[in-house]
Scaffold this motif. Sequence first.
Motif, PDB file in Angstrom:
ATOM      1  N   THR A  39      61.020  41.930-128.550  1.00 59.62           N
ATOM      2  CA  THR A  39      60.939  40.933-129.892  1.00 59.62           C
ATOM      3  C   THR A  39      59.258  40.650-129.634  1.00 59.62           C
ATOM      4  O   THR A  39      59.029  40.095-130.956  1.00 59.62           O
ATOM      5  N   ARG A  69      61.965  34.675-138.826  1.00 58.32           N
ATOM      6  CA  ARG A  69      63.128  34.459-138.077  1.00 58.32           C
ATOM      7  C   ARG A  69      63.123  35.266-137.423  1.00 58.32           C
ATOM      8  O   ARG A  69      64.119  35.234-136.074  1.00 58.32           O
ATOM      9  N   LEU A  70      62.339  37.050-136.987  1.00 58.60           N
ATOM     10  CA  LEU A  70      62.072  37.146-134.729  1.00 58.60           C
ATOM     11  C   LEU A  70      61.798  36.025-134.560  1.00 58.60           C
ATOM     12  O   LEU A  70      62.357  36.291-132.857  1.00 58.60           O
ATOM     13  N   CYS A  73      64.737  33.199-133.291  1.00 61.74           N
ATOM     14  CA  CYS A  73      65.731  34.570-132.725  1.00 61.74           C
ATOM     15  C   CYS A  73      66.408  34.072-131.465  1.00 61.74           C
ATOM     16  O   CYS A  73      67.154  33.818-131.012  1.00 61.74           O
ATOM     17  N   LEU A  75      65.829  35.824-129.101  1.00 61.54           N
ATOM     18  CA  LEU A  75      66.330  37.014-128.717  1.00 61.54           C
ATOM     19  C   LEU A  75      65.385  37.905-128.084  1.00 61.54           C
ATOM     20  O   LEU A  75      64.376  38.251-128.340  1.00 61.54           O
ATOM     21  N   VAL A  78      65.423  43.570-129.671  1.00 62.10           N
ATOM     22  CA  VAL A  78      66.487  43.626-131.358  1.00 62.10           C
ATOM     23  C   VAL A  78      66.431  45.415-131.058  1.00 62.10           C
ATOM     24  O   VAL A  78      65.343  46.020-130.554  1.00 62.10           O
ATOM     25  N   LEU A  96      67.994  44.706-135.964  1.00 59.00           N
ATOM     26  CA  LEU A  96      69.608  43.494-135.613  1.00 59.00           C
ATOM     27  C   LEU A  96      69.495  43.413-133.913  1.00 59.00           C
ATOM     28  O   LEU A  96      69.040  43.460-133.712  1.00 59.00           O
ATOM     29  N   SER A  97      70.596  42.606-133.949  1.00 60.17           N
ATOM     30  CA  SER A  97      70.942  42.171-132.074  1.00 60.17           C
ATOM     31  C   SER A  97      70.870  43.033-131.747  1.00 60.17           C
ATOM     32  O   SER A  97      71.379  44.463-132.357  1.00 60.17           O
ATOM     33  N   ARG A 102      74.609  42.093-136.084  1.00 57.59           N
ATOM     34  CA  ARG A 102      74.228  41.399-137.287  1.00 57.59           C
ATOM     35  C   ARG A 102      72.713  41.676-137.431  1.00 57.59           C
ATOM     36  O   ARG A 102      72.253  42.208-136.390  1.00 57.59           O
ATOM     37  N   ILE A 104      69.219  40.246-138.113  1.00 60.15           N
ATOM     38  CA  ILE A 104      68.463  38.974-137.712  1.00 60.15           C
ATOM     39  C   ILE A 104      67.451  39.220-138.322  1.00 60.15           C
ATOM     40  O   ILE A 104      67.194  37.552-139.366  1.00 60.15           O
ATOM     41  N   ALA A 105      66.151  40.129-139.178  1.00 55.97           N
ATOM     42  CA  ALA A 105      66.050  40.238-140.557  1.00 55.97           C
ATOM     43  C   ALA A 105      65.648  40.580-140.833  1.00 55.97           C
ATOM     44  O   ALA A 105      66.188  42.229-140.370  1.00 55.97           O
TER      45      ALA A 105
END
Length: 127
Positions: A39, A69-70, A73, A75, A78, A96-97, A102, A104-105
Amino acid sequence: MDRSALADLLSDAGEAGAACRRALVSGGDYEVWPAPVSTRSLVRVYRRRERLSRRRGISSVGFADAVVRLDTCDLEVVLIGYVESVSPAYHFQIFLSADASRVIACLGISQEHKAPSVGPGSSPVSS
């Protein structure tokens, strides 16, 4: 990833996600790669791409929001995917996760921009 599963995930992904979802359910080409990506490195790359597209006046939807958002997040990795829209011509990038549960952006960038012409009397480098 199954088309309908991805469409379901995009239903809560904001303005860019809604446009991406429309392109997907209309038959747009898509793919989600199975290998997770850092990420942190994506944030650096897409931050630069967003600034460059803004400077060039390329239409986009949700680009700056996707970078934020990235970046926030929490995480480490991704998954990345894309959806192509023909009319209007847009390339949607989806993040996505890692478990693909989900979005993510999501961002969309117009493909109707023209590359600078290169040839006699023109220069690809600004003076």
